[in-house]
Design a protein around this motif. Structure first.
Motif, short mmCIF file in Angstrom:
data_model
loop_
_atom_site.label_atom_id
_atom_site.label_comp_id
_atom_site.label_asym_id
_atom_site.label_seq_id
_atom_site.Cartn_x
_atom_site.Cartn_y
_atom_site.Cartn_z
N ARG A 191 0.85 -1.21 0.00
CA ARG A 191 0.00 0.00 0.00
C ARG A 191 0.88 1.26 0.00
O ARG A 191 0.60 2.24 -0.68
N ALA A 192 1.97 1.19 0.75
CA ALA A 192 2.91 2.33 0.77
C ALA A 192 3.53 2.51 -0.62
O ALA A 192 3.73 3.64 -1.09
N LEU A 193 3.80 1.40 -1.27
CA LEU A 193 4.36 1.43 -2.63
C LEU A 193 3.39 2.10 -3.59
O LEU A 193 3.77 2.96 -4.39
N LYS A 194 2.13 1.70 -3.49
CA LYS A 194 1.10 2.26 -4.38
C LYS A 194 1.01 3.78 -4.21
O LYS A 194 0.86 4.53 -5.18
N LYS A 195 1.13 4.22 -2.96
CA LYS A 195 1.07 5.66 -2.66
C LYS A 195 2.20 6.41 -3.38
O LYS A 195 2.00 7.49 -3.91
N GLU A 196 3.38 5.80 -3.37
CA GLU A 196 4.56 6.42 -4.03
C GLU A 196 4.47 6.34 -5.54
O GLU A 196 4.89 7.25 -6.24
N ALA A 197 3.97 5.20 -6.02
CA ALA A 197 4.08 4.90 -7.46
C ALA A 197 2.94 5.47 -8.28
O ALA A 197 3.11 5.75 -9.46
N GLY A 198 1.75 5.60 -7.66
CA GLY A 198 0.62 6.18 -8.39
C GLY A 198 -0.22 5.15 -9.12
O GLY A 198 -0.07 3.94 -8.93
N GLU A 199 -1.08 5.66 -10.01
CA GLU A 199 -2.14 4.78 -10.55
C GLU A 199 -1.64 3.75 -11.56
O GLU A 199 -2.36 2.80 -11.88
N GLN A 200 -0.42 3.89 -12.07
CA GLN A 200 0.11 2.90 -13.01
C GLN A 200 0.42 1.57 -12.32
O GLN A 200 0.69 0.58 -12.97
N LEU A 201 0.42 1.59 -10.99
CA LEU A 201 0.81 0.38 -10.26
C LEU A 201 -0.39 -0.27 -9.57
O LEU A 201 -1.20 0.40 -8.93
N ASP A 202 -0.47 -1.57 -9.74
CA ASP A 202 -1.46 -2.38 -9.03
C ASP A 202 -0.66 -3.38 -8.19
O ASP A 202 0.50 -3.66 -8.50
N PHE A 203 -1.26 -3.90 -7.13
CA PHE A 203 -0.51 -4.85 -6.31
C PHE A 203 -1.37 -6.00 -5.86
O PHE A 203 -2.60 -5.94 -5.92
N MET A 204 -0.71 -7.02 -5.38
CA MET A 204 -1.42 -8.19 -4.90
C MET A 204 -0.55 -8.92 -3.88
O MET A 204 0.65 -9.10 -4.11
N ALA A 205 -1.17 -9.31 -2.78
CA ALA A 205 -0.44 -10.10 -1.79
C ALA A 205 -0.18 -11.48 -2.38
O ALA A 205 -1.11 -12.14 -2.88
N PHE A 206 1.06 -11.92 -2.36
CA PHE A 206 1.43 -13.20 -3.00
C PHE A 206 2.61 -13.78 -2.25
O PHE A 206 3.64 -13.12 -2.09
N ASP A 207 2.44 -15.00 -1.78
CA ASP A 207 3.51 -15.67 -1.04
C ASP A 207 4.17 -16.71 -1.95
O ASP A 207 3.52 -17.67 -2.37
N LEU A 208 5.43 -16.51 -2.24
CA LEU A 208 6.14 -17.45 -3.14
C LEU A 208 6.24 -18.85 -2.54
O LEU A 208 6.46 -19.82 -3.27
N LEU A 209 6.09 -18.96 -1.23
CA LEU A 209 6.17 -20.27 -0.59
C LEU A 209 4.82 -21.00 -0.62
O LEU A 209 4.75 -22.20 -0.43
N LYS A 210 3.74 -20.22 -0.84
CA LYS A 210 2.39 -20.82 -0.96
C LYS A 210 1.68 -20.13 -2.12
O LYS A 210 0.69 -19.42 -1.93
N PRO A 211 2.21 -20.31 -3.33
CA PRO A 211 1.68 -19.52 -4.45
C PRO A 211 0.24 -19.89 -4.81
O PRO A 211 -0.06 -21.07 -4.97
N ASP A 212 -0.61 -18.87 -4.92
CA ASP A 212 -1.98 -19.07 -5.35
C ASP A 212 -2.04 -18.69 -6.84
O ASP A 212 -2.31 -17.54 -7.20
#
Ligand code: NAP
Length: 229
Positions: free
Chosen positions: A39-60
């Motif tokens: 969320r902090a990243l999104k604030k810095e990066a602006g609307e071109q950035l989308d994010f998603m919680a993703f765990d490489l050890l339990k990939p969905d």
């Protein structure tokens, strides 16, 4: 404007690289476990950035594909997430091996497999794997980093193999083996050590290499270090 997926973007080098790419106008999907960091990243990066919680050890994979489908194609995948295991070799447990190889090797390998159809659609895709000088053949080695370095060496080798397998698909694959960069990971592992390169500066270089490097390199494992290996 490229469609870019970057892992390990909640802090450190991944965070800085993602901000730069989004500000350059690329469409960035940032992955990490820590949503607060994203969320902090999104604030810095602006609307071109989308994010998603993703765990490489339990990939969905299903949830990721749902997010990626509307992008239609992926032009750049940056496998930046990393786990630094620091332990004498004789103390490394199976859980340690699983975690180090899970984040640094199996996770990225799985991502490359599930994103292949989207990378192929690009016509000039670039996979950038982030390795380490510790995993670079012939470099100086440090006690306590055998598990980490071995997992980084594995992703370096896979880079060379995959570039060959996917060259007809126009999917290039390179690995940058980083030397010390000033991040929380480095500070946690080596308190007091001052790295010669800041996270922001490395982010600038990675953003450049991720979007342009495939025009000059494919299947290359390159040391990125200002000190002698
Ligand atoms: N800093 C250096 O000196 C240095 C030197 C050589 C190579 N490198 C490599 O450069 C890359 C970036 O390093 P950094 O220093 O920026 O590290 P960092 O500050 O520790 O950041 C690592 C990132 O990886 C993510 N991550 C860790 N485990 C994960 C998991 N299970 N699933 C998904 N994401 C996960 C973390 O996010 P969450 O915790 O939110 O999941 C975080 O965003 C790493 O691959 C590292 O090995 C760094």
């Amino acid at each position: 404007m490229k469609n870019i997926i970057i892992t390990g973007a909640s802090r450190g080098i991944g965070f800085d690289t993602a901000v730069i790419l989004a500000r350059q106008g690329h469409r960035v999907l940032a992955l990490s476990r820590n949503e607060e960091g994203l969320r902090a990243l999104k604030k810095e990066a602006g609307e071109q950035l989308d994010f998603m919680a993703f765990d490489l050890l339990k990939p969905d994979a299903g949830a990721l594909l749902e997010k990626v489908r509307p992008m239609e194609q992926v032009d750049v995948l940056i496998n930046n997430a990393g786990y630094l295991l620091k332990k004498p070799f004789e103390e490394i447990t199976n859980t340690d091996w699983s975690r180090a190889f899970g984040v640094n090797f199996f996770g990225p390998a799985h991502l490359m497999q599930i994103l292949r159809p989207f990378l192929e659609k690009s016509g000039e895709a670039h996979i950038l794997n982030i390795g380490s000088m510790g995993g670079y053949q012939g470099s100086a080695k440090f006690p306590g980093l055998s598990g980490y370095s071995a997992s980084k060496a594995a992703i370096s080798n896979l880079t060379e193999c995959l570039a060959e397998e996917w060259k007809e698909k126009k999917v290039a694959c390179n690995c940058l083996c980083l030397g010390a960069v000033q991040t929380e990971m480095l500070a946690e592992a080596f308190p007091g050590l001052q790295a010669p390169v800041s996270s922001e500066k490395m982010g600038e270089f990675l953003a450049y290499f991720a979007t342009s490097g495939h025009r000059f390199f494919n299947g290359k494992v390159l040391p990125v270090s200002v000190s002698t290996p």
